[in-house]
Design a protein around this motif. Structure first.
Motif, PDB file in Angstrom:
ATOM      1  N   LEU A   5    -168.031  57.910   4.768  1.00  0.00           N
ATOM      2  CA  LEU A   5    -168.312  56.823   5.700  1.00  0.00           C
ATOM      3  C   LEU A   5    -167.073  56.413   6.492  1.00  0.00           C
ATOM      4  N   ASN A   6    -165.922  56.342   5.817  1.00  0.00           N
ATOM      5  CA  ASN A   6    -164.729  55.861   6.518  1.00  0.00           C
ATOM      6  C   ASN A   6    -164.332  56.761   7.679  1.00  0.00           C
ATOM      7  N   ARG A   7    -164.692  58.053   7.602  1.00  0.00           N
ATOM      8  CA  ARG A   7    -164.415  58.970   8.712  1.00  0.00           C
ATOM      9  C   ARG A   7    -165.451  58.818   9.829  1.00  0.00           C
ATOM     10  N   LEU A   8    -166.691  58.519   9.437  1.00  0.00           N
ATOM     11  CA  LEU A   8    -167.752  58.358  10.437  1.00  0.00           C
ATOM     12  C   LEU A   8    -167.495  57.146  11.328  1.00  0.00           C
ATOM     13  N   VAL A   9    -166.876  56.120  10.756  1.00  0.00           N
ATOM     14  CA  VAL A   9    -166.660  54.878  11.521  1.00  0.00           C
ATOM     15  C   VAL A   9    -165.192  54.680  11.883  1.00  0.00           C
TER      16      VAL A   9
END
Length: 949
Positions: A410-414
């Motif tokens: 998730l941290n890479r997606l956002v």
């Protein structure tokens, strides 16, 4: 480098005498939207040029999106262009100029010339120039739909015409100024849209459109025949609600019921029906939540309320004589089943945009397999029932060398870098209107919430909506978007269906495509018509996803399971009416990689396609049904190594099919060898002999000719070699190679007459399964044969494998196994070239088969070979005198990854001046190289398919 002689001959061919050698890319020609589109030609020139200058009077925003995709790819290669236009007549809008400013490798200049009304597209290639001059401005209608004509001319740079063009462009440069943001701002202050002729419509009365009229006629026909149920399949945004209202008005029921899954839809539909049907407001009532008003004539209910058991028990089964179920793909749910089991109306009407469900529930069966009418997405777009779209498949962001995939955290997606990249792409590809009104689909709820925060922090106001949000909050967000208070709603599959936001001008896909149905539902959200909305931009961020192959399948409504067809849909520019489908180069590579990794013709896919068609037909489908309904390509069944024939497939599905070993062998032969339709002669003969016990050779020749088939003695002999199975009797060493078709001829030729094998005749009489499958295979093969020119041995630009070529060249035996690159027969020599080598160590990688100018291909014999070798001498016999004794047939495929099939590029001649002995490879083995000149210059499409890097 393109030889001057080639260009000279091409010009003379087009402007003086066709006896000179023409060239598909260089010969002067008329270009229009009658054979392909003008945009295809422009795009092809753009992707191969070194630079370009366009001098165009009128440009519309709706064509800039597909241009941006090409320009983004050209930017990677350092290719730049110039566009000279003006503000003549105020046609060009400020928004259009703003969009042009977003293209970094395009210099835009404004001509200070009175009455600027020109349309010229000029391209500089390595050693020649191309010009397209004519009627087409850079507008969507002109480049994709209108009857326009452009003259395409090519010549060397020192030609008088091109010196003139160059001088005129230079003059225009001096009489123009660069486009700037300041100029656009000032232009916008005084700009008024040009007045257009407005047709006055009677807005008081709502009348059916063309397709709705056709649907109403079919519905009435169904009711007249006594059917109790019917299903209408209508793409999202095509006026499904009004169609239902027109149908109900025509039926004039005493008591009508409309059922849907949301109160918001029920209320909105009630108002639409009232506008069509008319009458007092008291005739229309709502059943939902606390509203239980059963008195009105026309009732609109939510399934959640009406399907309650206590309420249903109070209602008479015959209370309604007409019931319409909207979103009818939901009828398999228990609540809908309770309604359908309880009520007994005269007619049930189901309406849906997506009848093919992912859970294999039989929607068609619930409506007795009566499809009253079908309006698919392509039909709706071609009939201008929807707003056109520009789909852009763009590569997703790469972080530290890693591409977004299903497992990305998730941290890479956002991450702020990704969000910045996404917003940059959204701005670059743009939207129709003064501000974005976008719907963003992502994968996870927390991702949606975080993206909304990041978007808003960047000045693009957005909210996240998930299934945890109340209906009231959703409606408020939609209202704020339509009012312009928000730019984006970010959601996770929440708005796939049942919600109308007509003003949407951007659909953004930030998630993996896992379902064609969901993809089309999400795409459809933006296709509703809306005042001032000329198109919707669909931006799909394509990562390293396993299911990327589904994207072209969904966009093209492709259920063929044919890998070659899907590849073409990605590699070549596609348009549906004036809607365009565009992939950036990197995104295209990712989709193609997914296609190569996926077994499209797996038993799982074939089983799924079979059950979908079975549900639609209400019976066991045959191969011809797959062909007729545009479902799985019958060729896929024939080429599947796990299946010998369609009967084998049915048995694997648990269907009862009884065949003897010999019957199975006969069906396998027809399926594997004839069904592809590449030569119709054998199929025609088998079809005739199914009706007649015997037929003379003279009669057969006449029937062939009546069917547009070429006939000669070699062909007749070849047909019998095939049907007697002698063609397949090939020796492997000292032993005869066995085939799976048995040892009995299907057809016997004696006393100048053809007869069917008596055992087959008996089987056709005694076994209904065999009769059905045998007849079906022949009919399907004959249907597929229409794709080929039966008046000639081979059809230009169709695909063939080596075995096909042995048969179609009327050779007595299948010698495809040892053929490899070529085989010199008595009068003909097929040459097979794999253009893109997978590895430098491969044997064929030594042969640099480069396409030099769209018509000349460098080719090499086997090694070791010398000019004095007998094989080479046979090839060159008569070449110097211009009367070659061996006809060369050229077959090319892009790489080994695409399978055994080669595209037929036609016949070729050897350029005698190019023949020379060469040493290739580390071991310096002798070979003979030569230039093969194609008789038919390569088309733009084949050039892009096979040779474009």
């Amino acid at each position: 480098m393109t030889e001057k002689k080639t260009i000279k001959n091409a010009i003379l061919n087009g402007l003086y005498d066709r006896q000179y050698q023409g060239h598909q890319l260089l010969t002067p020609q008329l270009v229009g939207n009658f054979d392909g589109t003008i945009w295809e030609t422009l795009r092809s020139e753009l992707t191969t040029c070194k630079s370009f200058t366009w001098v165009i009077a009128f440009i519309t925003t709706d064509m800039i999106t597909p241009l941006k995709v090409v320009m983004a790819d050209l930017a990677f290669r350092g290719i730049k262009g110039t566009l000279i236009t003006s503000d003549y007549l105020g046609f060009n809008s400020p928004q259009m100029f703003r969009e042009l400013l977003k293209i970094p490798n395009l210099k835009v200049r404004l001509a200070d010339v009175a009455g600027f009304h020109t349309k010229g597209y000029y391209f500089t290639h390595e050693d020649y120039m191309t010009a397209l001059i004519g009627s087409a401005n850079f507008t969507r209608a002109a480049l994709l739909k209108n009857y326009e004509t452009m003259l395409k001319l090519t010549s060397t740079r020192n030609a008088t015409l091109f010196s003139q063009i160059t001088d005129e462009i230079q003059r225009l440069r001096h009489q123009s100024e660069p486009l700037t943001a300041k100029w656009v701002t000032e232009y916008a202050e005084d700009w008024q849209p040009p007045k257009t002729r407005i047709r006055v419509k009677n807005t008081q009365k709502i009348v059916p459109n063309k397709m709705q009229k056709a649907a109403l006629k079919e519905l009435q026909s169904l009711i007249t025949r006594g059917a109790g149920k019917g299903l209408v399949i209508s793409a999202t945004g095509t006026g499904k609600t009004y169609l239902g209202a027109f149908a109900v008005k025509k039926a004039c029921p005493q008591k009508f019921l409309y059922v849907v899954h949301r109160e918001q839809i029920a209320r909105k539909t009630m108002e639409s029906f009232r506008r069509v049907i008319g009458g007092p407001k008291s005739d229309f009532g709502l059943i939902s939540g606390d509203h239980h008003d059963f008195v009105p004539r026309y009732l609109f209910a939510t399934v959640q309320t009406l399907a309650q058991k206590k309420l249903l028990q109070t209602l008479s089964p015959k209370m309604f004589d007409y019931i319409l179920i909207d979103e009818a793909h939901r009828v398999a749910a228990p609540s809908y089943r309770r309604l359908m089991n309880h009520f007994q109306p005269v007619f049930w009407l189901g309406m849906t945009a997506t009848p093919d469900r992912m859970d294999n529930q039989d929607v068609y069966g619930m409506f007795d397999y009566h499809i009253a009418y079908e309006i698919r997405l392509k039909d709706a777009l071609n009939n201008q029932m929807l707003v056109p779209f520009h789909y852009v498949g763009v590569e997703d962001y790469e972080i530290d060398g890693k591409v977004i995939s299903e497992t990305t955290k998730l941290n890479r997606l956002v991450a702020s870098e990704r969000v910045k990249y996404v917003l940059t792409q959204l701005d670059y590809y743009g939207y129709c209107g003064s501000q974005p009104r976008g719907l963003v689909f992502c994968s996870r709820q927390e991702e949606a919430r975080e993206l909304a925060r990041e978007f808003t922090a960047s000045g693009h106001y957005a909210v996240a909506l998930t299934n945890q949000d109340s209906n009231q909050r959703r409606q408020k967000a939609v209202q704020r978007l339509e009012n312009g208070e928000l730019e984006y709603i970010i959601t996770v599959d929440l708005f796939n269906e049942g919600v109308d936001i007509p003003s949407l001008n951007q659909i953004v896909m930030l998630r993996n495509t896992q379902s064609k149905i969901v993809f089309l539902q999400q795409l459809g959200r933006g296709l509703r018509k809306y005042p001032g909305k000329d198109f919707v931009t669909v931006i799909d961020f394509i990562g390293n996803y396993k299911h990327n192959y589904m994207i072209p399948l969904a966009l093209n409504d492709d259920t063929s399971c044919d890998r070659d067809q899907v590849r073409r849909e990605v590699q070549l520019p596609q348009n549906i009416g004036v809607s365009t489908i565009n992939f950036s180069r990197i995104a295209s590579d990712r989709v193609l990689a997914s296609i190569e990794r996926t077994k499209l013709d797996s038993m799982v896919e074939l089983r799924r396609g079979y059950h979908e068609l079975q549900q639609r037909l209400g019976r066991r489908p045959l191969l011809l049904d797959f062909f007729r309904y545009g479902s799985i390509s019958p060729i896929v069944f024939a080429q599947n190594n796990l299946l010998t024939n369609y009967g084998t497939f049915l048995c694997k599905l648990g269907e009862k099919v009884t065949l003897t070993q010999y019957e199975d062998q006969v069906l396998s032969f027809i399926t594997k060898e004839l069904l592809n339709g590449k030569r119709a002669h054998e199929l025609i003969l088998l079809s005739i002999l199914q009706e007649h016990q015997e037929i003379t050779e003279e009669q057969v020749v006449k029937v062939f000719q009546q069917n547009g088939c070429y006939v000669n003695r070699e062909l007749l002999q070849s047909v019998m070699k095939i049907l007697s199975l002698q063609f397949f009797d090939v020796k492997a060493g000292k032993k005869m190679k066995k085939h799976q078709y048995g040892d009995q001829p299907l057809v016997i030729f004696a006393d100048e007459k053809y007869r069917l094998n008596p055992q087959i005749i008996e089987a056709l009489k005694q076994n209904l399964d065999f009769y059905s499958l045998y007849t079906d295979a022949i009919k399907t093969g004959l249907a597929l044969s229409k794709n080929y020119d039966q008046g000639h041995q081979l059809t230009l630009y169709e695909q063939y494998d080596r075995k096909d070529v042995c048969r179609l060249l009327n050779w007595p035996l299948d010698v495809s196994a040892p053929m490899y690159g070529y085989r010199i027969a008595k009068n003909e020599c097929p040459i097979f070239i794999t253009y893109q080598k997978q590895s430098a160590k491969q044997r064929n990688a030594l042969y640099n088969n480069q396409l030099q100018d769209g018509q000349s291909l460098r080719w090499y014999t086997r090694s070791p070979r010398h000019l004095s070798s007998s094989e080479v001498q046979r090839l060159l016999a008569g070449v110097d005198a211009g009367k070659p004794k061996v006809k060369l047939h050229l077959f090319v495929k892009r790489s080994d990854a695409v399978g055994k099939q080669f595209y037929y590029l036609g016949t070729a001649k050897i350029d005698p001046k190019s023949v020379k002995e060469e040493l290739l490879g580390e071991k310096k083995k002798a070979t003979v190289g030569m230039n093969l000149i194609l008789e038919h210059p390569l088309s733009n499409i084949m050039n892009e398919m096979l040779f474009k890097e």
